[in-house]
Design a protein around this motif. Structure first.
Motif, PDB file in Angstrom:
ATOM      1  N   UNK A 103     -24.746  42.700  20.965  1.00 40.05           N
ATOM      2  CA  UNK A 103     -24.075  41.386  21.245  1.00 40.05           C
ATOM      3  C   UNK A 103     -22.732  41.490  21.813  1.00 40.05           C
ATOM      4  N   UNK A 104     -21.900  42.597  21.427  1.00 32.60           N
ATOM      5  CA  UNK A 104     -20.917  42.872  22.099  1.00 32.60           C
ATOM      6  C   UNK A 104     -20.906  43.229  23.484  1.00 32.60           C
ATOM      7  N   UNK A 105     -21.648  44.145  23.817  1.00 30.14           N
ATOM      8  CA  UNK A 105     -22.025  44.574  25.107  1.00 30.14           C
ATOM      9  C   UNK A 105     -22.396  43.342  25.975  1.00 30.14           C
ATOM     10  N   UNK A 106     -23.519  42.601  25.350  1.00 28.12           N
ATOM     11  CA  UNK A 106     -23.668  41.367  26.143  1.00 28.12           C
ATOM     12  C   UNK A 106     -22.554  40.433  26.386  1.00 28.12           C
ATOM     13  N   UNK A 107     -21.778  40.070  25.716  1.00 29.62           N
ATOM     14  CA  UNK A 107     -20.582  39.216  25.848  1.00 29.62           C
ATOM     15  C   UNK A 107     -19.453  40.017  26.749  1.00 29.62           C
ATOM     16  N   UNK A 108     -19.510  41.106  26.783  1.00 31.55           N
ATOM     17  CA  UNK A 108     -18.333  41.949  27.862  1.00 31.55           C
ATOM     18  C   UNK A 108     -19.133  41.816  29.225  1.00 31.55           C
TER      19      UNK A 108
ATOM     20  N   UNK B 243     -21.012  39.239  30.381  1.00 33.26           N
ATOM     21  CA  UNK B 243     -20.747  37.973  30.673  1.00 33.26           C
ATOM     22  C   UNK B 243     -19.322  37.766  31.043  1.00 33.26           C
ATOM     23  N   UNK B 244     -18.400  38.326  30.504  1.00 35.56           N
ATOM     24  CA  UNK B 244     -17.025  38.172  30.974  1.00 35.56           C
ATOM     25  C   UNK B 244     -16.714  38.821  32.233  1.00 35.56           C
ATOM     26  N   UNK B 245     -17.613  39.955  32.395  1.00 35.09           N
ATOM     27  CA  UNK B 245     -17.213  40.643  33.648  1.00 35.09           C
ATOM     28  C   UNK B 245     -18.064  39.654  34.921  1.00 35.09           C
ATOM     29  N   UNK B 246     -19.086  39.047  34.471  1.00 33.69           N
ATOM     30  CA  UNK B 246     -19.652  38.252  35.419  1.00 33.69           C
ATOM     31  C   UNK B 246     -18.768  37.064  35.797  1.00 33.69           C
ATOM     32  N   UNK B 247     -17.973  36.665  34.935  1.00 35.01           N
ATOM     33  CA  UNK B 247     -17.264  35.250  35.159  1.00 35.01           C
ATOM     34  C   UNK B 247     -15.944  35.832  36.046  1.00 35.01           C
ATOM     35  N   UNK B 248     -15.341  36.940  35.377  1.00 34.19           N
ATOM     36  CA  UNK B 248     -14.293  37.371  36.125  1.00 34.19           C
ATOM     37  C   UNK B 248     -14.649  37.739  37.696  1.00 34.19           C
ATOM     38  N   UNK B 249     -15.771  38.168  37.610  1.00 31.07           N
ATOM     39  CA  UNK B 249     -16.459  38.750  39.205  1.00 31.07           C
ATOM     40  C   UNK B 249     -16.562  37.407  40.101  1.00 31.07           C
ATOM     41  N   UNK B 250     -17.173  36.207  39.366  1.00 30.47           N
ATOM     42  CA  UNK B 250     -17.335  35.025  40.182  1.00 30.47           C
ATOM     43  C   UNK B 250     -16.269  34.464  40.563  1.00 30.47           C
ATOM     44  N   UNK B 251     -14.831  34.779  39.891  1.00 24.79           N
ATOM     45  CA  UNK B 251     -13.638  34.193  40.232  1.00 24.79           C
ATOM     46  C   UNK B 251     -13.078  34.910  41.311  1.00 24.79           C
ATOM     47  N   UNK B 252     -13.414  36.381  41.517  1.00 19.35           N
ATOM     48  CA  UNK B 252     -12.772  37.059  42.644  1.00 19.35           C
ATOM     49  C   UNK B 252     -13.538  36.555  43.813  1.00 19.35           C
ATOM     50  N   UNK B 253     -14.957  36.254  43.614  1.00 17.91           N
ATOM     51  CA  UNK B 253     -15.626  35.993  45.003  1.00 17.91           C
ATOM     52  C   UNK B 253     -15.283  34.443  45.383  1.00 17.91           C
ATOM     53  N   UNK B 254     -14.761  33.753  44.582  1.00 18.36           N
ATOM     54  CA  UNK B 254     -14.571  32.209  44.809  1.00 18.36           C
ATOM     55  C   UNK B 254     -13.113  32.004  45.620  1.00 18.36           C
ATOM     56  N   UNK B 255     -12.453  33.003  45.094  1.00 17.75           N
ATOM     57  CA  UNK B 255     -10.975  32.855  45.634  1.00 17.75           C
ATOM     58  C   UNK B 255     -10.799  33.691  47.165  1.00 17.75           C
ATOM     59  N   UNK B 256     -11.560  33.420  47.941  1.00 19.94           N
ATOM     60  CA  UNK B 256     -11.461  34.194  49.373  1.00 19.94           C
ATOM     61  C   UNK B 256     -10.082  33.743  50.041  1.00 19.94           C
ATOM     62  N   UNK B 257      -9.975  32.565  49.850  1.00 20.52           N
ATOM     63  CA  UNK B 257      -8.657  32.196  50.506  1.00 20.52           C
ATOM     64  C   UNK B 257      -7.340  32.886  50.328  1.00 20.52           C
TER      65      UNK B 257
END
Length: 138
Positions: A112-117, A119-133
């Motif tokens: 479960x800890x690895x799964x939550x990590x 998910x946190x990485x995916x959310x962070x990665x999506x944040x980097x991809x959306x802020x292209x400006x």
């Protein structure tokens, strides 16, 4: 001793021992082959000896349980003569202790800890991809 409980290994070991014995003393090997009977008899087209069950696995003419008992007794005798009984006991106990220590130091619910990590990485990665400006390069 435990390996001879497997039919294939027992038959192969018996055949190898009988071939080696045939090179040293052919008459003894022939007597052991006759005593083995059944599946270990190499006569093509000849029926098995009377009283020999076809499914019985023999090792050099001995029934499997007797061959395993002899091998176990020889192994224990070697263990006693070499004086390694204490060393073997210490190795087994320390191995069991290492397994217990490893299992007690593991973190609970690791999956479960690895799964939550993840998910946190995916959310962070999506944040980097959306802020292209925003460009942080110098």
């Amino acid at each position: 001793a435990a390996a001879v409980q497997n039919d294939t290994f027992a038959a192969a070991a018996s055949e190898a021992v009988l071939r080696g014995l045939r090179r040293l003393h052919g008459r003894t090997a022939a007597r052991l082959r006759l005593a083995a009977g059944g599946a270990n008899t190499s006569g093509v087209g000849h029926p098995p000896l009377p009283g020999a069950s076809v499914g019985r696995v023999t090792i050099c003419g001995l029934q499997r349980r007797w061959a395993a008992s002899v091998l176990l007794a020889v192994g224990l005798l070697w263990l006693y003569r070499a004086g390694t009984a204490l060393r073997l006991a210490v190795a087994l106990i320390s191995g069991a202790a290492a397994v217990c220590a490893h299992s007690s130091f593991r973190s609970p619910n690791l999956k479960a800890r690895l799964g939550s990590a993840r998910d946190e990485f995916r959310a962070l990665w999506r944040g980097y991809q959306q802020s292209d400006a925003v460009d942080y390069t110098l």
